[in-house]
Structure formats: structure tokens, C-alpha cells
Motif scaffolding. Structure first.
Motif, PDB file in Angstrom:
ATOM      1  N   LYS A 197      54.567  31.418  25.131  1.00 50.76           N
ATOM      2  CA  LYS A 197      53.399  32.275  25.245  1.00 50.76           C
ATOM      3  C   LYS A 197      53.161  32.938  23.888  1.00 50.76           C
ATOM      4  O   LYS A 197      54.088  33.380  23.228  1.00 50.76           O
ATOM      5  CB  LYS A 197      53.643  33.336  26.315  1.00 50.76           C
ATOM      6  CG  LYS A 197      52.491  34.303  26.544  1.00 50.76           C
ATOM      7  CD  LYS A 197      52.870  35.342  27.590  1.00 50.76           C
ATOM      8  CE  LYS A 197      51.704  36.286  27.870  1.00 50.76           C
ATOM      9  NZ  LYS A 197      51.333  37.088  26.699  1.00 50.76           N
ATOM     10  N   LEU A 219      55.153  20.892  28.805  1.00 49.61           N
ATOM     11  CA  LEU A 219      54.167  21.934  29.084  1.00 49.61           C
ATOM     12  C   LEU A 219      54.827  23.188  29.639  1.00 49.61           C
ATOM     13  O   LEU A 219      54.471  24.312  29.265  1.00 49.61           O
ATOM     14  CB  LEU A 219      53.128  21.431  30.080  1.00 49.61           C
ATOM     15  CG  LEU A 219      52.009  20.509  29.610  1.00 49.61           C
ATOM     16  CD1 LEU A 219      50.983  20.342  30.729  1.00 49.61           C
ATOM     17  CD2 LEU A 219      51.339  21.019  28.348  1.00 49.61           C
ATOM     18  N   GLY A 222      46.773  26.104  21.719  1.00 53.66           N
ATOM     19  CA  GLY A 222      46.884  25.918  23.154  1.00 53.66           C
ATOM     20  C   GLY A 222      45.827  25.054  23.795  1.00 53.66           C
ATOM     21  O   GLY A 222      44.849  24.648  23.181  1.00 53.66           O
ATOM     22  N   ARG A 230      51.102  28.059  24.471  1.00 56.25           N
ATOM     23  CA  ARG A 230      50.487  27.493  25.665  1.00 56.25           C
ATOM     24  C   ARG A 230      49.099  28.094  25.877  1.00 56.25           C
ATOM     25  O   ARG A 230      48.822  29.247  25.524  1.00 56.25           O
ATOM     26  CB  ARG A 230      51.350  27.746  26.895  1.00 56.25           C
ATOM     27  CG  ARG A 230      51.366  29.193  27.356  1.00 56.25           C
ATOM     28  CD  ARG A 230      52.336  29.422  28.491  1.00 56.25           C
ATOM     29  NE  ARG A 230      52.245  30.792  29.004  1.00 56.25           N
ATOM     30  CZ  ARG A 230      53.087  31.309  29.871  1.00 56.25           C
ATOM     31  NH1 ARG A 230      54.108  30.594  30.309  1.00 56.25           N
ATOM     32  NH2 ARG A 230      52.929  32.551  30.301  1.00 56.25           N
ATOM     33  N   ASP A 288      47.233  24.575  30.116  1.00 56.96           N
ATOM     34  CA  ASP A 288      48.608  24.075  30.012  1.00 56.96           C
ATOM     35  C   ASP A 288      49.475  24.722  31.086  1.00 56.96           C
ATOM     36  O   ASP A 288      50.260  24.062  31.768  1.00 56.96           O
ATOM     37  CB  ASP A 288      49.201  24.397  28.631  1.00 56.96           C
ATOM     38  CG  ASP A 288      48.422  23.768  27.492  1.00 56.96           C
ATOM     39  OD1 ASP A 288      47.910  22.644  27.662  1.00 56.96           O
ATOM     40  OD2 ASP A 288      48.330  24.408  26.427  1.00 56.96           O
ATOM     41  N   LYS A 289      49.321  26.019  31.221  1.00 55.98           N
ATOM     42  CA  LYS A 289      50.101  26.786  32.198  1.00 55.98           C
ATOM     43  C   LYS A 289      49.775  26.340  33.625  1.00 55.98           C
ATOM     44  O   LYS A 289      50.672  26.146  34.449  1.00 55.98           O
ATOM     45  CB  LYS A 289      49.813  28.283  32.008  1.00 55.98           C
ATOM     46  CG  LYS A 289      50.652  29.198  32.861  1.00 55.98           C
ATOM     47  CD  LYS A 289      50.515  30.655  32.427  1.00 55.98           C
ATOM     48  CE  LYS A 289      49.107  31.157  32.541  1.00 55.98           C
ATOM     49  NZ  LYS A 289      49.023  32.637  32.334  1.00 55.98           N
ATOM     50  N   LEU A 322      56.303  25.425  26.843  1.00 58.39           N
ATOM     51  CA  LEU A 322      55.512  25.937  25.731  1.00 58.39           C
ATOM     52  C   LEU A 322      55.595  27.459  25.683  1.00 58.39           C
ATOM     53  O   LEU A 322      55.534  28.127  26.720  1.00 58.39           O
ATOM     54  CB  LEU A 322      54.045  25.510  25.874  1.00 58.39           C
ATOM     55  CG  LEU A 322      53.725  24.029  25.636  1.00 58.39           C
ATOM     56  CD1 LEU A 322      52.233  23.785  25.870  1.00 58.39           C
ATOM     57  CD2 LEU A 322      54.116  23.593  24.235  1.00 58.39           C
ATOM     58  N   HIS A 368      46.462  32.060  22.213  1.00 63.53           N
ATOM     59  CA  HIS A 368      45.411  31.314  22.909  1.00 63.53           C
ATOM     60  C   HIS A 368      44.207  32.210  23.195  1.00 63.53           C
ATOM     61  O   HIS A 368      43.150  32.017  22.601  1.00 63.53           O
ATOM     62  CB  HIS A 368      45.941  30.707  24.208  1.00 63.53           C
ATOM     63  CG  HIS A 368      44.924  29.827  24.881  1.00 63.53           C
ATOM     64  ND1 HIS A 368      44.438  28.683  24.277  1.00 63.53           N
ATOM     65  CD2 HIS A 368      44.288  29.922  26.082  1.00 63.53           C
ATOM     66  CE1 HIS A 368      43.541  28.106  25.078  1.00 63.53           C
ATOM     67  NE2 HIS A 368      43.430  28.848  26.168  1.00 63.53           N
TER      68      HIS A 368
END
Length: 246
Positions: free
Chosen positions: A103, A98, A34, A59, A63-64, A101, A115
Motif C-alpha cells: 500500500k 497482487l 497501481g 497496489r 489490484d486490491k 503488493l 495510487h
């Protein structure tokens, strides 16, 4: 099958290119824990590379945020400014990538990637006490994670938790033997913004079935990455911290 494990690239093209060159010929597939973007000045180049080359990815919190899936007020002012810049700089296709992606945690072969913490990707796993809190949520004997920008990790069992240290400053590689009947949470460190006072880009290599992890570091063109950040008008502190590894 050997995996190249990377994390926290943070739009640092120079760091990424150094890692790929240093690891060249030693891996078959790439996984990422991530944070492809945020902080650095090359978000589109990094996402284009990920879309073409990364076999599995989860992610990260940046990114989030850059995809508009999180409240930017959760970020500090410097990270927030970088996220806003990144969102505006991204192509439509890369912004959509993005947004989609997954979780973590995500199972890959005989390991999983995530992540931050397994329940909350925004939570840091920094200390043995953090590991004790999340141990029951780990579903694979080996987990790769990121978020902290600190290379190393932990071995953990009901008998306690032990820390794995980063690659020594004078070496570019260290091999760590996996412990039978212990869970391992391994952090490859950050490609694009190390924070363990070693400015070298960090990554890992792992072959399923082999009882070891290979942690690696490589120097890259920090000055070029710094100049791109400054030229883009991103916060100056994001450039100046790279040479210090903080």
C-alpha cells in the motif's frame, strides 16, 4: 538515473507495449502507481511483465479488489464484473503477486508513489480542494499518483494550489518545470484507460535532481484492445470507451 512512471495499465497489453516502445532508450527503471489489472483482457501478461520489469509499485484499488482484499460491492457493476472475470483468469502466482503488493505511499529515490490519496488509496485527488485536504500527509517534495486516469497534477503550498494540465492533444510531449518550495503531485495519466478525452496512452519520465517533469502520450492499437475485451466476454462498455478516452 531516469524513471519511467506509469499508472492504471488495467490489463491493456496494447497500451503498455506502445508506451514501452515510445519510451524505449529514455529510461533506466520503471515505477508504477497501481492498477495493473481490472477492465482489460490481458491481466496475466501485464502482471508477468510487472514482475519481471517494475522496480517499485504500489497496489491500486482494482489490484486490491481482484486479489480478494476488498469488498467488490464498493465497485460499480461494470467494474465488479471485470474484477470477477480477472480473479478467475489470473494464474495462482499472479494472484499471489497482487495480494502482496504494498500500500502506498512508497518512497523511491527523491520522490514517492501512491495510487489515490496518501491515507486512502481509494480516494480520488481530482481538484485543488482535494489537494488542500491531503497536503499535510505528503512526505516528499515530489509525489506521483494515479487512480483518476487524468494526466496532469498539482503544485501546492501554504500559498495555494495550482493545477497542471494534460499534454495538449496535438503534442506527444510536454515539459513542466518543478517549482522551488512547492510540493508537486504529478499524475502520469492512464496507460490502459485514459479518461481525459484523449485516447492515447499516457506516461511520464523523470530524472532525480533535474528540475522538470516530462509528460508523454502515444497512440496504440485501440481496436485490438477492444476486440480482446469483447472476445473475453467482459462488459462491452469497457471496449467502446477506449476510442473516446472517457
Amino acid at each position: 538515473m531516469r524513471y519511467l512512471i506509469v499508472s492504471d495499465i488495467h490489463a491493456n497489453w496494447e497500451g503498455l507495449q506502445a508506451v514501452l516502445g515510445h519510451a524505449g532508450g529514455r529510461y533506466d527503471r520503471i515505477v508504477c502507481c497501481g492498477d495493473l489489472v481490472g477492465y482489460g483482457a490481458d491481466p496475466n501478461a501485464v502482471i508477468d511483465w510487472a514482475r519481471a520489469n517494475v522496480a517499485a509499485i504500489v497496489r491500486g484499488n482494482h489490484d486490491k479488489a481482484c486479489a480478494g482484499l476488498d469488498n467488490l460491492l464498493r465497485l460499480n457493476p461494470v467494474a465488479r464484473a471485470a474484477a470477477l472475470w480477472t480473479t478467475n483468469a489470473l494464474s495462482a502466482a499472479n494472484l499471489e503477486y497482487l495480494k502482496n503488493l504494498p500500500k502506498g505511499p512508497l518512497a523511491v529515490d527523491d520522490f514517492q508513489i501512491m495510487h489515490g490519496a496518501p491515507i486512502d488509496e481509494d480516494e480520488y485527488v481530482l481538484a485543488t480542494t482535494d489537494v488542500d485536504l491531503v497536503r499535510d500527509d505528503i512526505r516528499k517534495p515530489l509525489t506521483f499518483f494515479g487512480h483518476t486516469h487524468l494526466q496532469g497534477g498539482f503544485f501546492t503550498s501554504r500559498n495555494g494550489t495550482r493545477k497542471i494540465s494534460q499534454t495538449p492533444a496535438g503534442d506527444d510531449e510536454q515539459t513542466v518545470e518543478l517549482w522551488r518550495d512547492w510540493l508537486c503531485l504529478a499524475n502520469p495519466g492512464s496507460v490502459g484507460q485514459p479518461r481525459d478525452r484523449d485516447p492515447r496512452a499516457a506516461y511520464m519520465l523523470y530524472s532525480p535532481g533535474e528540475p522538470e517533469l516530462i509528460y508523454r502520450r502515444v497512440t496504440y492499437d485501440v481496436a485490438a484492445a477492444e476486440q480482446k475485451i469483447l472476445k473475453a466476454g467482459l462488459p462491452e462498455s469497457l471496449a467502446h470507451r477506449l476510442a473516446r478516452g472517457v
